[in-house]
Design an enzyme around this catalytic site. Structure first.
Site, PDB file in Angstrom:
ATOM      1  N   THR A  18     -12.768  78.259 151.315  1.00  0.00           N
ATOM      2  CA  THR A  18     -13.483  78.418 152.583  1.00  0.00           C
ATOM      3  C   THR A  18     -14.274  79.721 152.528  1.00  0.00           C
ATOM      4  O   THR A  18     -13.691  80.801 152.460  1.00  0.00           O
ATOM      5  CB  THR A  18     -12.500  78.467 153.771  1.00  0.00           C
ATOM      6  OG1 THR A  18     -11.543  79.492 153.542  1.00  0.00           O
ATOM      7  CG2 THR A  18     -11.782  77.150 153.934  1.00  0.00           C
ATOM      8  N   SER A 262     -10.962  92.077 157.111  1.00  0.00           N
ATOM      9  CA  SER A 262     -10.985  90.624 157.281  1.00  0.00           C
ATOM     10  C   SER A 262     -12.119  90.015 156.466  1.00  0.00           C
ATOM     11  O   SER A 262     -13.004  90.715 155.971  1.00  0.00           O
ATOM     12  CB  SER A 262     -11.170  90.261 158.760  1.00  0.00           C
ATOM     13  OG  SER A 262     -12.517  90.447 159.154  1.00  0.00           O
ATOM     14  N   LYS A 263     -12.084  88.693 156.348  1.00  0.00           N
ATOM     15  CA  LYS A 263     -13.132  87.994 155.596  1.00  0.00           C
ATOM     16  C   LYS A 263     -14.499  88.208 156.229  1.00  0.00           C
ATOM     17  O   LYS A 263     -15.524  88.075 155.559  1.00  0.00           O
ATOM     18  CB  LYS A 263     -12.819  86.492 155.547  1.00  0.00           C
ATOM     19  CG  LYS A 263     -11.624  86.137 154.694  1.00  0.00           C
ATOM     20  CD  LYS A 263     -11.380  84.651 154.661  1.00  0.00           C
ATOM     21  CE  LYS A 263     -12.423  83.922 153.845  1.00  0.00           C
ATOM     22  NZ  LYS A 263     -12.080  82.508 153.602  1.00  0.00           N
ATOM     23  N   ARG A 264     -14.513  88.546 157.524  1.00  0.00           N
ATOM     24  CA  ARG A 264     -15.797  88.701 158.231  1.00  0.00           C
ATOM     25  C   ARG A 264     -16.405  90.090 158.049  1.00  0.00           C
ATOM     26  O   ARG A 264     -17.565  90.311 158.388  1.00  0.00           O
ATOM     27  CB  ARG A 264     -15.611  88.390 159.722  1.00  0.00           C
ATOM     28  CG  ARG A 264     -15.361  86.913 159.990  1.00  0.00           C
ATOM     29  CD  ARG A 264     -15.033  86.650 161.440  1.00  0.00           C
ATOM     30  NE  ARG A 264     -13.729  87.201 161.799  1.00  0.00           N
ATOM     31  CZ  ARG A 264     -12.578  86.578 161.546  1.00  0.00           C
ATOM     32  NH1 ARG A 264     -12.564  85.436 160.918  1.00  0.00           N
ATOM     33  NH2 ARG A 264     -11.431  87.123 161.920  1.00  0.00           N
TER      34      ARG A 264
END
Length: 494
Positions: A18, A262-264
């Site tokens: 993802t 975080s991934k963001r």
């Protein structure tokens, strides 16, 4: 029944496809890979792609490409195969369905008909009463009549695992002994109402079937470990698992403001580091320091040195802060550790379109080979090479008014004229001769070398900082250097 001493080490890295891979994911992969290598064990690369709404084939391909770029090799998994294939969870659904049925038949799991609204209402009531707000076991012992009534209402049940009414204690490889009491680990869902298995089932089942001995994963998954241990005990009873793996939970990686990365977060994307020209060796060296160290006084080391020394017991459980400047500095050290020939080749992508601002035919291989050893001493990331050598391949130096204003002070025109005169008479096969020429020009105007060379650098390269100036002039050549000084003089006169 944890992994027995002497059992061959089998670890796994099991990302979901993802979005773009992120540095926290890479750190987890690195520690598993190094642990397997250190113990001459097996690394299983498994793809957890059961979330059809979020998973994508593009992300899957990107994951494999990233693993290869980082230099990770795996013993079992996609493109390699192995005795426990397939290694994509989306292709293993029949296995999960079979295990879920066995858990139900043995009484280790049950069907739960509670609606989301009912769950929310009971949780709020538990919170208001100061009680744990996890699942309250409402459907644990339903009568046949109650089940029939729920079915008549058209309810589709999920499957929940029945947690034992006992305290669960285990020794974490990073954090030591941890204890969880029953009221804090309620029954949990393992199969959705539509029959799709949840992560809570497929992850431990795959670990069991693939005979994983050590699970090294992020601290964010620590709360699920007692649930998995209970499930493992049930799987052992059913003959699905042979042992409970040893668990080690890696510290959080913190970003700006001491918040979990975080991934963001932009700085978490692995692609960002690839595009900027980080070396895999440099990035992995830095990421290894996020929770581990080779020694108290050595931050820079090779991957082979890390593998030889890596011990999961040495991982610090405290959160680790990602420091981009330190990451860049360590990467720069690894750039300087490269063989010059290797360095020149690794820079190639940034010497070509779309990064290079010069025409392809303007690139001069001989000039590049001559300047490369000097560039290697200055870079933190490979992408910096483009700005550092553009003066060699552009017809004119870059126009940077800030640099021009900073360097071209009152009297710069007189200095440049003297420098031009001295340079014209210098030996252009020697950078030292060019340095002496500019030094002499500076002395003629009462300036030290640092002040004297600034206008020359900007006139020739367009920038106030860059590669060693006199080596740069030698590579550029006498004709172009003098022509650019003439152009700068004309601009000053105007």
């Amino acid at each position: 029944m944890a992994s027995a001493p002497g059992t061959p080490v089998r670890v796994r890295f099991c990302p979901s496809p993802t979005g773009n891979p992120h540095v926290g994911l890479v750190r987890t992969a690195l520690f598993n890979w190094a642990f397997a290598k250190h113990h001459q064990g097996t690394l299983v690369f498994r793809i957890e792609d059961t979330d059809a709404a979020r998973d994508s084939e593009e992300s899957y391909t990107q994951l494999l490409d990233s693993m290869r770029w980082l230099g990770f090799d795996w013993d079992e998994g996609p493109e390699v195969g192995g005795p426990h294939a397939p290694y994509r969870q989306s292709q293993r659904m029949d296995l999960y369905k079979d295990v879920a049925a066995k858990l139900l038949d043995a009484g280790h799991a049950y069907r739960c008909y509670c609606s989301q609204e009912e769950l929310d209402t009971r949780r709020e009531a538990a919170r208001a009463a100061g009680k744990p707000s996890g699942y309250d076991g409402h459907c644990r012992e339903l009568t046949d009549a109650q089940v029939a009534e729920y079915k008549a209402q058209g309810r589709e049940p999920i499957v929940r695992f029945r947690m034992p009414d006992e305290t669960i204690t285990f020794t974490d490889l990073v954090r030591g002994e941890l204890t969880f009491t029953p009221e804090n680990v309620p029954d949990y869902g393992i199969v959705r109402a539509n029959g799709a298995p949840l992560y809570t089932l497929v992850n431990p089942v795959d670990d069991a079937l693939m005979e994983i001995t050590h699970v090294l994963r992020g601290e964010d998954l620590l709360s699920s470990t007692p649930r998995q241990i209970a499930l493992y005990k049930a799987l052992i009873e059913l003959g699905v698992a042979q042992q409970i793996p040893s668990f080690g939970h890696l510290p959080y990686v913190m970003g700006e403001g001491n918040k979990k990365l975080s991934k963001r977060d932009p700085q978490s994307s692995l692609n960002l580091y690839r595009e900027r020209g980080f070396l895999p060796e440099g990035l992995l060296n830095y990421l290894s320091l996020l929770g581990w160290s080779l020694s108290a006084d050595q931050d820079v080391f090779t991957i082979d040195e890390m593998i030889a020394a890596f011990d999961i017991a040495d991982v610090n459980p405290n959160p680790a802060r990602f420091d981009l400047k330190k990451c860049e500095a360590i990467n720069g050290d690894h750039i300087r550790m490269l063989d010059v020939k290797d360095f020149t080749e690794r820079c190639r992508p940034w010497l070509q379109a779309p990064f290079a601002p010069w025409a392809p035919e303007a690139f001069d291989e001989a000039k590049w080979q001559a300047i490369a050893p000097h560039a290697q001493t200055r870079l933190k990331v490979l992408s910096e090479i483009t700005d550092n050598v553009d003066f060699l391949f552009l017809p004119e130096p870059v126009e940077d008014e800030a640099s021009w204003t900073k360097a071209m002070k009152e009297g710069s025109d007189a200095l440049l004229r003297t420098a031009r005169e001295k340079l014209e008479a210098a030996d252009w096969t020697s950078a030292e001769s060019l340095k002496e020429a500019v030094l002499a020009a500076g002395e003629a105007h009462g300036l030290k070398l640092g002040k004297a060379q600034a206008p020359v650098r900007v006139a020739v390269t367009g920038r106030t900082v860059g590669l060693p100036l006199f080596e740069s002039l030698e590579v550029l050549g006498k004709e172009k250097t003098l022509a650019r000084i003439d152009a700068a003089l004309a601009k000053l006169a105007a």
